[in-house]
Structure formats: C-alpha cells, structure tokens
Design a protein around this motif. Structure first.
Motif, PDB file in Angstrom:
ATOM      1  N   SER A  47      37.778  37.321  31.785  1.00 11.88           N
ATOM      2  CA  SER A  47      37.376  35.873  32.675  1.00 11.88           C
ATOM      3  C   SER A  47      38.906  35.803  33.214  1.00 11.88           C
ATOM      4  O   SER A  47      39.129  35.552  34.446  1.00 11.88           O
ATOM      5  N   SER A  48      39.971  35.387  32.351  1.00 13.35           N
ATOM      6  CA  SER A  48      41.255  34.748  32.810  1.00 13.35           C
ATOM      7  C   SER A  48      42.045  36.171  33.473  1.00 13.35           C
ATOM      8  O   SER A  48      42.915  35.885  34.306  1.00 13.35           O
ATOM      9  N   ALA A  49      41.672  37.352  33.336  1.00 12.44           N
ATOM     10  CA  ALA A  49      42.305  38.687  33.819  1.00 12.44           C
ATOM     11  C   ALA A  49      41.725  38.542  35.350  1.00 12.44           C
ATOM     12  O   ALA A  49      42.711  38.712  36.157  1.00 12.44           O
ATOM     13  N   LEU A  50      40.614  38.079  35.730  1.00 17.15           N
ATOM     14  CA  LEU A  50      40.374  38.091  37.226  1.00 17.15           C
ATOM     15  C   LEU A  50      40.978  36.997  37.812  1.00 17.15           C
ATOM     16  O   LEU A  50      41.301  37.258  38.935  1.00 17.15           O
ATOM     17  N   LEU A  51      41.138  35.808  37.180  1.00 17.62           N
ATOM     18  CA  LEU A  51      41.891  34.795  37.792  1.00 17.62           C
ATOM     19  C   LEU A  51      43.244  35.069  37.968  1.00 17.62           C
ATOM     20  O   LEU A  51      43.718  34.790  39.304  1.00 17.62           O
ATOM     21  N   SER A  52      43.776  35.736  37.243  1.00 20.50           N
ATOM     22  CA  SER A  52      45.282  36.150  37.414  1.00 20.50           C
ATOM     23  C   SER A  52      45.241  37.261  38.456  1.00 20.50           C
ATOM     24  O   SER A  52      46.201  37.214  39.448  1.00 20.50           O
ATOM     25  N   ALA A  53      44.496  38.205  38.779  1.00 19.41           N
ATOM     26  CA  ALA A  53      44.532  39.105  39.670  1.00 19.41           C
ATOM     27  C   ALA A  53      44.157  38.403  40.898  1.00 19.41           C
ATOM     28  O   ALA A  53      44.587  38.927  42.132  1.00 19.41           O
ATOM     29  N   ALA A  54      43.353  37.317  40.855  1.00 18.10           N
ATOM     30  CA  ALA A  54      43.244  36.647  42.380  1.00 18.10           C
ATOM     31  C   ALA A  54      44.468  35.832  42.613  1.00 18.10           C
ATOM     32  O   ALA A  54      44.465  35.091  43.719  1.00 18.10           O
ATOM     33  N   GLY A  55      45.606  35.805  41.841  1.00 13.37           N
ATOM     34  CA  GLY A  55      46.631  35.031  42.273  1.00 13.37           C
ATOM     35  C   GLY A  55      46.691  33.615  41.615  1.00 13.37           C
ATOM     36  O   GLY A  55      47.654  32.810  42.033  1.00 13.37           O
ATOM     37  N   ILE A  56      45.731  33.321  40.832  1.00 17.71           N
ATOM     38  CA  ILE A  56      45.764  32.120  40.420  1.00 17.71           C
ATOM     39  C   ILE A  56      46.590  32.027  38.783  1.00 17.71           C
ATOM     40  O   ILE A  56      46.196  32.755  37.963  1.00 17.71           O
ATOM     41  N   PRO A  57      47.599  31.273  38.979  1.00 18.23           N
ATOM     42  CA  PRO A  57      48.552  31.084  37.835  1.00 18.23           C
ATOM     43  C   PRO A  57      47.948  30.814  36.449  1.00 18.23           C
ATOM     44  O   PRO A  57      46.877  30.050  36.464  1.00 18.23           O
ATOM     45  N   MET A  58      48.203  31.409  35.368  1.00 14.81           N
ATOM     46  CA  MET A  58      47.969  30.933  33.727  1.00 14.81           C
ATOM     47  C   MET A  58      48.196  29.321  33.806  1.00 14.81           C
ATOM     48  O   MET A  58      49.198  28.888  34.261  1.00 14.81           O
ATOM     49  N   ALA A  92      20.250  27.591  42.037  1.00 13.50           N
ATOM     50  CA  ALA A  92      20.894  29.099  41.761  1.00 13.50           C
ATOM     51  C   ALA A  92      21.464  29.817  42.592  1.00 13.50           C
ATOM     52  O   ALA A  92      22.421  30.378  42.401  1.00 13.50           O
ATOM     53  N   LEU A  93      20.677  29.692  43.882  1.00 16.71           N
ATOM     54  CA  LEU A  93      21.161  30.621  45.049  1.00 16.71           C
ATOM     55  C   LEU A  93      22.161  30.029  45.799  1.00 16.71           C
ATOM     56  O   LEU A  93      23.326  31.039  45.890  1.00 16.71           O
ATOM     57  N   ALA A  94      22.528  28.742  45.771  1.00 14.90           N
ATOM     58  CA  ALA A  94      23.906  28.246  46.280  1.00 14.90           C
ATOM     59  C   ALA A  94      24.850  28.354  45.468  1.00 14.90           C
ATOM     60  O   ALA A  94      26.041  28.622  45.779  1.00 14.90           O
ATOM     61  N   GLY A  95      24.477  28.192  44.141  1.00 16.36           N
ATOM     62  CA  GLY A  95      25.680  28.530  43.119  1.00 16.36           C
ATOM     63  C   GLY A  95      26.206  29.875  43.225  1.00 16.36           C
ATOM     64  O   GLY A  95      27.598  30.422  43.341  1.00 16.36           O
ATOM     65  N   MET A  96      25.468  31.104  43.248  1.00 19.74           N
ATOM     66  CA  MET A  96      25.680  32.321  43.457  1.00 19.74           C
ATOM     67  C   MET A  96      26.256  32.487  44.809  1.00 19.74           C
ATOM     68  O   MET A  96      27.324  33.253  44.650  1.00 19.74           O
ATOM     69  N   ALA A  97      25.670  32.116  45.437  1.00 16.00           N
ATOM     70  CA  ALA A  97      26.636  32.280  47.209  1.00 16.00           C
ATOM     71  C   ALA A  97      27.949  31.542  46.985  1.00 16.00           C
ATOM     72  O   ALA A  97      28.828  32.293  47.416  1.00 16.00           O
ATOM     73  N   ALA A  98      28.231  30.472  46.483  1.00 13.45           N
ATOM     74  CA  ALA A  98      29.383  29.860  46.398  1.00 13.45           C
ATOM     75  C   ALA A  98      30.221  30.871  45.724  1.00 13.45           C
ATOM     76  O   ALA A  98      31.548  31.028  46.015  1.00 13.45           O
ATOM     77  N   MET A  99      30.103  31.116  44.499  1.00 16.22           N
ATOM     78  CA  MET A  99      30.663  32.082  43.551  1.00 16.22           C
ATOM     79  C   MET A  99      31.102  33.670  44.327  1.00 16.22           C
ATOM     80  O   MET A  99      32.220  33.905  44.268  1.00 16.22           O
ATOM     81  N   THR A 100      29.994  34.008  44.963  1.00 16.62           N
ATOM     82  CA  THR A 100      30.132  35.388  45.678  1.00 16.62           C
ATOM     83  C   THR A 100      31.259  34.988  46.718  1.00 16.62           C
ATOM     84  O   THR A 100      32.114  35.754  47.097  1.00 16.62           O
ATOM     85  N   LEU A 101      31.114  33.973  47.600  1.00 13.39           N
ATOM     86  CA  LEU A 101      32.203  33.802  48.600  1.00 13.39           C
ATOM     87  C   LEU A 101      33.593  33.540  48.269  1.00 13.39           C
ATOM     88  O   LEU A 101      34.499  34.033  48.714  1.00 13.39           O
ATOM     89  N   ALA A 102      33.705  32.677  47.047  1.00 14.30           N
ATOM     90  CA  ALA A 102      34.979  32.444  46.327  1.00 14.30           C
ATOM     91  C   ALA A 102      35.655  33.789  45.834  1.00 14.30           C
ATOM     92  O   ALA A 102      36.695  34.282  46.102  1.00 14.30           O
ATOM     93  N   ALA A 103      34.771  34.631  45.174  1.00 20.76           N
ATOM     94  CA  ALA A 103      35.292  36.027  45.053  1.00 20.76           C
ATOM     95  C   ALA A 103      35.286  36.896  46.061  1.00 20.76           C
ATOM     96  O   ALA A 103      36.628  37.778  45.887  1.00 20.76           O
ATOM     97  N   ALA A 105      36.918  35.881  48.853  1.00 21.44           N
ATOM     98  CA  ALA A 105      38.010  35.400  49.456  1.00 21.44           C
ATOM     99  C   ALA A 105      39.160  35.976  48.477  1.00 21.44           C
ATOM    100  O   ALA A 105      40.321  36.050  49.047  1.00 21.44           O
ATOM    101  N   LEU A 106      39.264  35.694  47.239  1.00 21.65           N
ATOM    102  CA  LEU A 106      40.092  35.996  46.345  1.00 21.65           C
ATOM    103  C   LEU A 106      40.283  37.378  45.935  1.00 21.65           C
ATOM    104  O   LEU A 106      41.352  37.878  45.786  1.00 21.65           O
ATOM    105  N   LEU A 107      39.260  38.236  45.859  1.00 24.29           N
ATOM    106  CA  LEU A 107      39.431  39.472  45.230  1.00 24.29           C
ATOM    107  C   LEU A 107      38.278  40.517  46.192  1.00 24.29           C
ATOM    108  O   LEU A 107      37.338  40.954  45.742  1.00 24.29           O
ATOM    109  N   PRO A 108      38.445  40.686  47.452  1.00 23.31           N
ATOM    110  CA  PRO A 108      37.669  41.368  48.436  1.00 23.31           C
ATOM    111  C   PRO A 108      37.432  42.963  47.711  1.00 23.31           C
ATOM    112  O   PRO A 108      36.266  43.230  48.034  1.00 23.31           O
ATOM    113  N   ASP A 109      38.350  43.284  47.016  1.00 22.19           N
ATOM    114  CA  ASP A 109      38.219  44.674  46.523  1.00 22.19           C
ATOM    115  C   ASP A 109      36.781  44.633  45.484  1.00 22.19           C
ATOM    116  O   ASP A 109      36.346  45.820  45.227  1.00 22.19           O
TER     117      ASP A 109
END
Length: 142
Positions: A47-58, A92-103, A105-109
C-alpha cells in the motif's frame, strides 16, 4: 436486532433460481471487504509502496490515504452485504471509478501491468451496473 448474515434474500434467491445473480453480488461484496483487509495488512508494504511510486512522500499522507481507502472499502463492503440497494451499488461504482481515475492519473503504467490491477475494474463496473439495474427492478416491484 436480528442480523441475518447470509440474508433471507440469499436463501430466497437460491430457491428462485437466481444463483448467478447472488454469486455476482457476493463476489462484489468480497472484493470490497478483501481489499479493505489487504490495504490494512499491507499498510507499510505494498500500500505504501504504491503511494511512494506515485510520488507521494512518506509520512502522514500515506496514513491518511491508506486508512481512508481502507475505511471506504470496508464501509462499502458492509453496506453491500447488509443493505444491498441501487444506491449502495451506485456508491460502490462511484468509489471504484474515483480510485481508478486517481490510479490512472498517478500510475498510468498500472494499465499495462500483467496482472491487470486496473483493467479488472472494467468487468466489476459492468457487474455493478447490472446489479444496480436488478436492484432498481426489485425495488420498483415492491
């Protein structure tokens, strides 16, 4: 208060030959509850590694984002389990869509990841849309 954990709806659905719909519903519930648990279990790991990979500081941002995401997943999972409705599926659909859009934007790979952590959201979205429609028809028939 009587908490019917499997639900009379589940038993009635089996009797009414609605097993595929019930399996779809319970698999969606499982996704949200499992994701909440894994997020907490991997708080200082993936969980923390994904955020670090997205450039969010620890630091505190990691805790707030992981904790907030886990709470959101838990609340949605429990809502779908205990009070399934058109609104619950929509949230649930809105939450999943928001998380998918955020991911995205931050980690398109992640779209190119061989295990498909984001592409798996497409059939989940379709399942939620179908469950929303089914819930709407059920609510209208009452």
């Amino acid at each position: 208060m009587n908490l019917d954990l499997l639900g009379s709806r589940f038993r009635a659905g089996i009797a009414g030959n609605q097993l595929p719909a019930l399996l779809l519903h319970w698999s969606v519930v499982a996704v949200w509850l499992f994701t909440a648990g894994v997020s907490v279990h991997q708080w200082r790991g993936q969980s923390s590694a994904l955020l670090s990979a997205a450039g969010i500081p620890m630091g505190h941002w990691h805790d707030w984002l992981i904790g907030g995401g886990a709470v959101m997943d838990l609340v949605i999972g429990l809502w779908l389990w205990l009070r399934p409705s058109r609104l619950a599926y929509g949230v649930a659909l809105a939450g999943m869509a928001a998380m998918t859009l955020a991911a995205t934007a931050l980690l398109p790979d992640l779209w190119l990841h061989p295990l498909g952590p984001l592409s798996k959201n497409l059939p989940i979205a379709a399942a939620l849309l179908w469950l929303m429609q089914s819930a709407q028809e059920e609510e209208a028939s009452k």
